[in-house]
Design an enzyme around this catalytic site. Sequence first.
Site, PDB file in Angstrom:
ATOM      1  N   GLU A 170       6.875   7.128 -14.055  1.00 36.51           N
ATOM      2  CA  GLU A 170       7.145   5.933 -13.247  1.00 36.51           C
ATOM      3  C   GLU A 170       5.843   5.288 -12.765  1.00 36.51           C
ATOM      4  OE1 GLU A 170      11.125   7.546 -10.865  1.00 36.51           O
ATOM      5  OE2 GLU A 170       9.152   7.753  -9.957  1.00 36.51           O
ATOM      6  N   PRO A 171       4.997   4.851 -13.654  1.00 31.16           N
ATOM      7  CA  PRO A 171       3.733   4.258 -13.215  1.00 31.16           C
ATOM      8  C   PRO A 171       3.933   2.837 -12.701  1.00 31.16           C
ATOM      9  CG  PRO A 171       3.931   4.067 -15.579  1.00 31.16           C
ATOM     10  CD  PRO A 171       5.163   4.793 -15.121  1.00 31.16           C
ATOM     11  N   GLY A 172       3.288   2.521 -11.609  1.00 29.39           N
ATOM     12  CA  GLY A 172       3.320   1.156 -11.096  1.00 29.39           C
ATOM     13  C   GLY A 172       1.906   0.597 -11.099  1.00 29.39           C
ATOM     14  N   ARG A 173       1.097   1.129 -10.167  1.00 27.94           N
ATOM     15  CA  ARG A 173      -0.265   0.643  -9.982  1.00 27.94           C
ATOM     16  C   ARG A 173      -1.095   0.696 -11.271  1.00 27.94           C
ATOM     17  NH1 ARG A 173      -2.626   1.029  -4.975  1.00 27.94           N
ATOM     18  NH2 ARG A 173      -1.215   2.741  -4.500  1.00 27.94           N
ATOM     19  N   TYR A 214      -3.956  -0.610   4.824  1.00 25.68           N
ATOM     20  CA  TYR A 214      -4.524   0.676   4.398  1.00 25.68           C
ATOM     21  C   TYR A 214      -6.043   0.707   4.461  1.00 25.68           C
ATOM     22  CZ  TYR A 214      -0.067   0.297   1.838  1.00 25.68           C
ATOM     23  OH  TYR A 214       1.227   0.067   1.468  1.00 25.68           O
ATOM     24  N   ARG A 249      -2.773  -5.246   1.742  1.00 23.72           N
ATOM     25  CA  ARG A 249      -3.377  -3.920   1.521  1.00 23.72           C
ATOM     26  C   ARG A 249      -4.627  -3.649   2.356  1.00 23.72           C
ATOM     27  NH1 ARG A 249      -5.000  -1.941  -2.591  1.00 23.72           N
ATOM     28  NH2 ARG A 249      -3.931   0.049  -2.350  1.00 23.72           N
ATOM     29  N   CYS A 290      -3.479 -15.317  12.974  1.00 25.94           N
ATOM     30  CA  CYS A 290      -3.917 -14.997  14.334  1.00 25.94           C
ATOM     31  C   CYS A 290      -3.776 -13.510  14.631  1.00 25.94           C
ATOM     32  CB  CYS A 290      -3.114 -15.817  15.326  1.00 25.94           C
ATOM     33  SG  CYS A 290      -3.235 -17.552  14.952  1.00 25.94           S
ATOM     34  N   GLU A 291      -4.553 -12.727  13.946  1.00 24.06           N
ATOM     35  CA  GLU A 291      -4.595 -11.277  14.138  1.00 24.06           C
ATOM     36  C   GLU A 291      -6.003 -10.841  13.767  1.00 24.06           C
ATOM     37  OE1 GLU A 291      -1.924  -8.631  14.070  1.00 24.06           O
ATOM     38  OE2 GLU A 291      -0.176  -9.941  13.877  1.00 24.06           O
TER      39      GLU A 291
HETATM   40  N1  LLP Z   1       7.734   6.538  -8.171  1.00 25.25           N
HETATM   41  C1  LLP Z   1       8.047   6.631  -6.864  1.00 25.25           C
HETATM   42  C2  LLP Z   1       9.162   7.485  -6.462  1.00 25.25           C
HETATM   43  C3  LLP Z   1       7.290   5.935  -5.905  1.00 25.25           C
HETATM   44  O1  LLP Z   1       7.585   6.057  -4.626  1.00 25.25           O
HETATM   45  C4  LLP Z   1       6.206   5.111  -6.329  1.00 25.25           C
HETATM   46  C5  LLP Z   1       5.410   4.358  -5.361  1.00 25.25           C
HETATM   47  C6  LLP Z   1       5.941   5.040  -7.705  1.00 25.25           C
HETATM   48  C7  LLP Z   1       6.718   5.765  -8.590  1.00 25.25           C
HETATM   49  C8  LLP Z   1       4.809   4.220  -8.247  1.00 25.25           C
HETATM   50  O2  LLP Z   1       3.602   4.691  -7.810  1.00 25.25           O
HETATM   51  P1  LLP Z   1       2.224   4.164  -8.437  1.00 25.25           P
HETATM   52  O3  LLP Z   1       2.182   4.544  -9.882  1.00 25.25           O
HETATM   53  O4  LLP Z   1       2.195   2.692  -8.249  1.00 25.25           O
HETATM   54  O5  LLP Z   1       1.194   4.838  -7.639  1.00 25.25           O
HETATM   55  N2  LLP Z   1       1.984  -0.154  -1.191  1.00 25.25           N
HETATM   56  C9  LLP Z   1       1.086   0.943  -1.471  1.00 25.25           C
HETATM   57  C10 LLP Z   1       1.655   1.872  -2.542  1.00 25.25           C
HETATM   58  C11 LLP Z   1       3.019   2.430  -2.210  1.00 25.25           C
HETATM   59  C12 LLP Z   1       3.570   3.311  -3.312  1.00 25.25           C
HETATM   60  C13 LLP Z   1       5.013   3.558  -3.111  1.00 25.25           C
HETATM   61  N3  LLP Z   1       5.635   4.352  -4.132  1.00 25.25           N
HETATM   62  C14 LLP Z   1      -0.257   0.374  -1.868  1.00 25.25           C
HETATM   63  O6  LLP Z   1      -0.413  -0.848  -1.850  1.00 25.25           O
HETATM   64  O7  LLP Z   1      -1.197   1.112  -2.144  1.00 25.25           O
END
Ligand code: LLP
Length: 421
Positions: free
Chosen positions: A275-278, A318, A314, A345-346
């Site tokens: 499940e890659p996102g980033r 963070y 971000r 305004c923060e």
């Molecule tokens: N699978 C699950 C169950 C997750 O909770 C997440 C991300 C992913 C996959 C994808 O993760 P990745 O491959 O993108 O690392 N908003 C934060 C990141 C929050 C991640 C939440 N879960 C940021 O901007 O760094």
Amino acid sequence: MMMHDFSYRGNELYCEKVLVRDIVKKVGTPLYIYSYKTFVEHLRKLQRAFATVRPLICYSMKANSNLAILKTLVDKGAGLDIVSGGELYRARRVGCPPEKIVFAGVGKSFEEIEDAIRYGILLFNVESVPELELIERAAGRLKAKVNVSLRINPGVDPQTHDHIATGKAESKFGLDIQTATRIFADKSRYKNLSLCAIHVHIGSQIVTGSPFVEAFRKTLRFIDKLAKQGTVIKYLNVGGGLGVIYDSENPQTAAQFARRILPLFKGRKFKLVFEPGRFIAANSGILVGQVLYVKQTQVKNFAIVNVAMNDLIRPSLYGAYHGVLPLKRNTRAPKEVYDVVGPICESGDVLAKDRHMQELHPDDYIALMSAGAYGFVMASNYNSRPRAAEVLVRGSHFEVVRKRESLQQLVEGETIPAFIA
Ligand code: LLP
């Protein structure tokens, strides 16, 4: 190796073959710009690295869920990892095959569960006993047999920012091994479910292999224990979390990741799910803004830009680092140190701190780099700022894939009740 497709030609920033300034002239700022090629390349890197085991790669659309991006990735073979009814809706809008959808999240509603069952998704990633019972009930009502994967919390420190670490024992995510063991022992109670999978996701922006290895080893020991009790695991979902380069990180490549973890799974019969996102989205997008003012105080120089924390949260949330590049580079210009801040305004409305860069002037354009993941999707309307437009570039073409929000849209749905008149 090329990390993305945003680079200078001469002194002008391009996205693939398009001059970024040309896009900006047409669409204005704040503006997210995505590279089709970078998105596809990053998906391919994972597909290639794991080709021998033919995993299911479910892009985690929470990172960037613009329909054009989803369609791009689904067309190249990706499935989708969803976390809400809204994300299911997006998945359906781009025609993602249901057998490539996994549904995660600690707070799925009954309605969301029913919709996902009706669509016939591959797996629910379950995070608690009450959730399991709710899915059982929904499946019963719909006379469906539903595949479930239990998300276990392996109690591993992913060595990342606290807000994005999810695999530690004290986190709200997943089930501890004892609870998961009990659920599997009781699995005959769940007549409408097939408890056939395990899910593990320990956090995000993880740059080395070790936390993954530790988590997967623990998971495999658990799977072996289950096998002895006669439970066959058909899918192992190893989550996302692969780190990327924002600044000077040196994250593992997809190939290195594969070399590190594939040996663990040798001889195993289950299908791997990712499940890659980033990893896919972060370096595939930038956020462009324009300098409004340069303000000098006795201690600092501020570049006040028309991009703010509502567009990219971000850094505020963070302390995350995003590179700042001028669209027009001038290597001979004097250098200065700036805090790049937004109009909100923060005092937390900071996009970049203490950046040593070429002198900035009002009307200059700047790009916040690596903003393709958790950028637009986390945008808000704070200070009544309409959300930015989004553009997708492919080769020498570009198109607006989401219009800039209008002032009208900003108040859509609001009413002034008669009783205050
Ligand atoms: N699978 C699950 C169950 C997750 O909770 C997440 C991300 C992913 C996959 C994808 O993760 P990745 O491959 O993108 O690392 N908003 C934060 C990141 C929050 C991640 C939440 N879960 C940021 O901007 O760094």
